[in-house]
Design a protein around this motif. Structure first.
Motif, PDB file in Angstrom:
ATOM      1  N   ILE A  36       0.826  -1.205   0.000  1.00  0.00           N
ATOM      2  CA  ILE A  36       0.000   0.000   0.000  1.00  0.00           C
ATOM      3  C   ILE A  36       0.859   1.254   0.000  1.00  0.00           C
ATOM      4  CG2 ILE A  36      -1.745   1.276   1.315  1.00  0.00           C
ATOM      5  CD1 ILE A  36      -2.713  -1.377   2.413  1.00  0.00           C
ATOM      6  N   ILE A  37       2.055   1.173   0.589  1.00  0.00           N
ATOM      7  CA  ILE A  37       2.915   2.344   0.734  1.00  0.00           C
ATOM      8  C   ILE A  37       3.622   2.621  -0.587  1.00  0.00           C
ATOM      9  CG2 ILE A  37       4.821   3.361   2.034  1.00  0.00           C
ATOM     10  CD1 ILE A  37       4.178   1.429   4.284  1.00  0.00           C
ATOM     11  N   PRO A  38       3.446   3.804  -1.183  1.00  0.00           N
ATOM     12  CA  PRO A  38       4.089   4.094  -2.467  1.00  0.00           C
ATOM     13  C   PRO A  38       5.612   4.135  -2.348  1.00  0.00           C
ATOM     14  CG  PRO A  38       2.326   5.667  -1.982  1.00  0.00           C
ATOM     15  CD  PRO A  38       2.577   4.900  -0.723  1.00  0.00           C
ATOM     16  N   LEU A  39       6.277   3.769  -3.416  1.00  0.00           N
ATOM     17  CA  LEU A  39       7.734   3.860  -3.593  1.00  0.00           C
ATOM     18  C   LEU A  39       8.505   2.889  -2.694  1.00  0.00           C
ATOM     19  CD1 LEU A  39       8.227   7.735  -3.957  1.00  0.00           C
ATOM     20  CD2 LEU A  39       7.859   6.014  -5.735  1.00  0.00           C
ATOM     21  N   VAL A  40       8.368   2.986  -1.370  1.00  0.00           N
ATOM     22  CA  VAL A  40       9.162   2.167  -0.454  1.00  0.00           C
ATOM     23  C   VAL A  40       8.443   0.896  -0.039  1.00  0.00           C
ATOM     24  CG1 VAL A  40      10.401   4.156   0.430  1.00  0.00           C
ATOM     25  CG2 VAL A  40       8.316   3.416   1.563  1.00  0.00           C
ATOM     26  N   GLY A  41       7.185   0.733  -0.451  1.00  0.00           N
ATOM     27  CA  GLY A  41       6.438  -0.447  -0.050  1.00  0.00           C
ATOM     28  C   GLY A  41       7.069  -1.735  -0.541  1.00  0.00           C
ATOM     29  N   GLY A  42       7.643  -1.706  -1.742  1.00  0.00           N
ATOM     30  CA  GLY A  42       8.292  -2.894  -2.274  1.00  0.00           C
ATOM     31  C   GLY A  42       9.467  -3.333  -1.430  1.00  0.00           C
ATOM     32  N   ILE A  43      10.253  -2.365  -0.956  1.00  0.00           N
ATOM     33  CA  ILE A  43      11.399  -2.699  -0.097  1.00  0.00           C
ATOM     34  C   ILE A  43      10.924  -3.299   1.217  1.00  0.00           C
ATOM     35  CG2 ILE A  43      13.401  -1.749   1.102  1.00  0.00           C
ATOM     36  CD1 ILE A  43      13.559   0.390  -1.054  1.00  0.00           C
ATOM     37  N   ILE A  44       9.888  -2.694   1.788  1.00  0.00           N
ATOM     38  CA  ILE A  44       9.358  -3.207   3.053  1.00  0.00           C
ATOM     39  C   ILE A  44       8.824  -4.626   2.880  1.00  0.00           C
ATOM     40  CG2 ILE A  44       7.625  -2.814   4.851  1.00  0.00           C
ATOM     41  CD1 ILE A  44       7.790   0.143   4.251  1.00  0.00           C
ATOM     42  N   ALA A  45       8.272  -4.932   1.714  1.00  0.00           N
ATOM     43  CA  ALA A  45       7.754  -6.270   1.472  1.00  0.00           C
ATOM     44  C   ALA A  45       8.875  -7.291   1.301  1.00  0.00           C
ATOM     45  CB  ALA A  45       6.862  -6.262   0.230  1.00  0.00           C
TER      46      ALA A  45
END
Length: 355
Positions: free
Chosen positions: A236-245
């Motif tokens: 859900i979090i733009p831009l950094v959401g992928g890193i958090i996942a």
């Protein structure tokens, strides 16, 4: 010489503006809650209308949808929270051993690890200092405030969904008759773009959650479902959401073996490229037709103004701003707004049949 002359009416107007700005600052948290509620209302309204058209009482339809959403969110949190606590406890207890595995794995890849001293540094970490009692109380208070805020948003969203037609009628009392057609078009476009973004985000979150769960199960990492749910939240979090996942899943896989961690890392990074280049453009289409620079600036501005909440609201707000800009440009170029031909993402058929 500069000479300024202000009439009494001008002074009164300036005073009212200043008072309005003061009220805006004082009521800023409430405005955020109301704005969030309107965003959820735009996303859920097509489903409420769909249920009403099939004979379900409007209040009952709203209650069914919100209860289902709250039940799903509660279940997801119940799955994620214990798994995250277990993984953190395991990481804390075995960090020196994991650090030694990192050095060994890096050495096998050809890196010079003689001066890294990772196991010694890991053993010197004072966990009691990092996680003190006061910090636990502080985070507990934040969680409690977040829960109460979420319930407030749910209540306001329910009211907006139940009273949609009355609110629309009240709003149109202040619009001249010759502008009502444009106002209808503008509101429909706003609902479509903001609601379509939220529903599109639901699709991408569901896909990355299922994909992460499958990858973790195939690799043999414990708590696979929990990390899939965590990835869905992070998306859900733009831009950094992928890193958090990617990071928590990779760390959990590394606790099993460096090879498993490498497989998980590569698989999730490949998916991120697939989502960014193929999935998102196909799902959103014209719903969120924003340049990458605008997305970046919107997210940075949201983070600076409102922290995590601002990051989450940045793209819906930017999409709404695009609707306003498109409306103005169409009016200036053609004298009337362009027809709305975009299909809503994951919305029921005939979303405006009862309006």
């Amino acid at each position: 010489m500069i000479r300024l002359e202000l009439s009494f009416r001008g002074i009164l107007a300036i005073a009212l503006v200043l008072v309005g700005l003061w009220f805006l600052v004082q009521l800023w948290p409430l405005l955020l809650i109301v704005t969030t509620s309107f965003i959820f209302m735009a996303a859920l309204l097509p489903y409420v209308e769909w249920m009403v058209r099939r004979g379900i009482n409007r209040v009952a339809a709203v209650v069914i949808i919100l209860v289902a959403i709250l039940a799903v969110l509660g279940s997801m949190i119940a799955i994620v929270a214990p798994a995250v606590v277990d993984e953190f406890r395991d990481l804390r207890n075995n960090l020196p051993e994991y650090a030694r595995d990192v050095e060994t794995f890096a050495s096998d890849l050809g890196f010079n690890t003689e001066r890294w001293d990772l196991p010694e540094r890991a053993a010197e970490i004072n966990w009691n200092r990092i996680i003190s009692g006061s910090q636990v109380v502080d985070y507990g208070q934040r969680v409690l405030v977040g829960i109460l805020t979420g319930l407030t948003v749910a209540v306001i969203t329910a009211y907006l969904l139940v009273e949609t037609h009355r609110l629309r009628t009240f709003l149109f009392r202040f619009i001249p008759p010759d502008r009502e057609a444009d106002a209808h078009h503008f509101l429909r476009a706003l609902e479509r773009v903001v609601g379509g973004y939220v529903r599109g985000q639901l699709i991408t979150s569901l896909i990355i959650g299922v994909y992460t769960t499958v990858v973790m199960l195939l690799v043999g990492v414990p708590n696979a479902i929990a990390f899939g749910v965590l990835a869905a939240f992070a998306d859900i979090i733009p831009l950094v959401g992928g890193i958090i996942a990617v990071v928590p899943a990779s760390i959990a896989a590394f606790q099993e073996s460096p090879t498993q961690a490498l497989i998980v890392l590569v698989a999730l990074l490949v998916y991120q490229q697939f989502e960014d280049r193929l999935l998102v453009p196909r799902i959103y289409g014209q719903t969120l037709n924003l340049p990458a620079l605008v997305v970046l600036l919107a997210v940075l501005a949201g983070a600076e103004l409102m922290g995590v909440v601002g990051v989450l609201l940045a793209l819906p707000a930017a999409a709404a701003g695009r609707v306003v800009l498109d409306y103005y440009l169409d009016r200036r170029a053609n004298g009337r707004p362009a027809p709305d031909e975009t299909v809503e993402v994951l919305a029921p058929d005939e979303p405006s049949a009862t309006r």
